[in-house]
Design an enzyme around this catalytic site. Structure first.
Site, PDB file in Angstrom:
ATOM      1  N   THR A 212       6.834   2.544  -0.785  1.00  0.00           N
ATOM      2  CA  THR A 212       7.551   3.704  -1.305  1.00  0.00           C
ATOM      3  C   THR A 212       8.439   4.343  -0.245  1.00  0.00           C
ATOM      4  O   THR A 212       8.159   4.248   0.949  1.00  0.00           O
ATOM      5  CB  THR A 212       6.569   4.771  -1.823  1.00  0.00           C
ATOM      6  OG1 THR A 212       5.711   5.171  -0.738  1.00  0.00           O
ATOM      7  CG2 THR A 212       5.738   4.247  -2.979  1.00  0.00           C
ATOM      8  N   GLU A 260       7.178  10.473  -3.246  1.00  0.00           N
ATOM      9  CA  GLU A 260       7.360   9.076  -2.860  1.00  0.00           C
ATOM     10  C   GLU A 260       7.907   8.277  -4.045  1.00  0.00           C
ATOM     11  O   GLU A 260       7.408   8.416  -5.159  1.00  0.00           O
ATOM     12  CB  GLU A 260       6.028   8.471  -2.408  1.00  0.00           C
ATOM     13  CG  GLU A 260       5.410   9.190  -1.207  1.00  0.00           C
ATOM     14  CD  GLU A 260       4.089   8.558  -0.799  1.00  0.00           C
ATOM     15  OE1 GLU A 260       4.090   7.386  -0.394  1.00  0.00           O
ATOM     16  OE2 GLU A 260       3.058   9.253  -0.914  1.00  0.00           O
TER      17      GLU A 260
END
Length: 319
Positions: A212, A260
């Protein structure tokens, strides 16, 4: 679009103009009506249009510690205003001294002496000056003295978001805080956006097979409620379909709230140090702690599948 910070940056030879004043956080659909009318009126009169706004938010100066979560930073608002056809943006530093300026002095020092207003376009509830003493009626009174007209635009758009109440920045912030990003998008006319620089996190996503981009958000950003969302990761002009996680990562006993974004079906991205944006399309599920890493992986896989489905029929924001 010209961008000025402070009265001293306005060109000395600046002529008459059409002006609208406000915080305009989010530049939502109600704001767009007012700003759009100012641009239209300016073209009718053959003069430039100017938006006047403030930094920091006036509430932070008047009541320190009360700064509202921001739906859009100033550079984002400027871009959105430029898309509406605004000719110039004036950001006035909002200081304690400035907050004490009377409504009459504000009109003279800003609208008359520097911007030479020919017309002022506002919403019906516009307030200005020390202790918000000025309103549109007072603005009209002074217009008779200083030779400018005042046009009041009904900014109250309504829809399904917020139960049919008039759209506002306050309502949009509430919907974002509750994770109702689809409702926020209805008010804004586009998905809610969060932006910042990609920084190194714990890198657990990479270890789990779902790397991420950990976005260090800007101060006072309005961040959606903890949970998983479908949306886009905007990187250098490219909108990548993404599954987005907001929260403290309870699976690993995290305490710091993070945003994220996992770029779906993208491999080998190196985004560290880049300024990126995350656009929120739809809520997928709330934050949860699972019984095992296998259960977590199964949930993440389901999140990615659901996000892919939601994004398949949606158009990515271009700006």
């Amino acid at each position: 679009m010209q961008r000025w910070r402070g009265l001293e940056e306005i060109p000395e030879d600046w002529g008459r103009s059409v002006v609208t004043i406000g915080s305009y956080d989010g530049v939502h659909r109600g704001h767009q009506l007012i700003i759009g009318r100012a641009v239209e009126r300016a073209r009718e009169l053959g003069v430039p249009s100017v938006v006047v706004t403030f930094d920091p938010h006036p509430s932070e100066v008047v009541r320190p510690g009360s700064h509202p979560p921001l739906l859009a930073p100033h550079h984002r608002r400027a871009d959105l205003m430029a898309q509406l056809g605004v000719d110039a943006l004036l950001i006035l530093p909002f200081t304690t001294e400035f907050s004490r300026l009377s409504a009459a002095d504000f009109v003279v020092k800003v609208l008359i002496d520097r911007l030479h207003a020919k017309c002022v376009v506002e919403g019906p509830n516009f307030r200005f000056g020390h202790k918000a003493a000025g309103n549109v009626d007072f603005l009209r009174e002074l217009g008779a003295t200083y030779d400018y007209e005042v046009e009041v635009v009904d900014l109250f758009v309504t829809g399904e978001a917020g139960g049919g109440k008039p759209f506002s920045s306050t309502m949009t912030r509430r919907l974002v805080a509750e994770g109702e990003v689809a409702g926020a998008a209805e008010i804004l006319g586009r998905p809610h956006r969060v932006e910042g620089v990609v920084v190194r996190g714990a890198q657990r996503g990479r270890e789990l097979g779902f790397p991420t981009a950990n976005v260090e958000t800007l101060p006072h950003t309005a961040i959606p409620a903890d949970g998983v969302y479908a949306g886009w990761l905007q990187v250098e002009g490219e909108a990548m379909p993404a599954a987005i996680s907001v929260g403290t990562n309870p699976q690993f006993d995290g305490t710091e709230r993070t945003v994220e974004a996992y770029a779906i079906d993208r491999v080998g991205l190196d985004l560290y140090g880049l300024h990126v944006a995350v656009d929120f399309l739809a809520f997928v599920r709330g934050q949860a702690k699972f019984d095992s890493i296998d259960a977590l992986l199964e949930a993440i896989s389901a999140d990615v599948r659901r996000s892919r489905e939601l994004l398949a029929g949606a158009s990515a924001p271009r700006h």
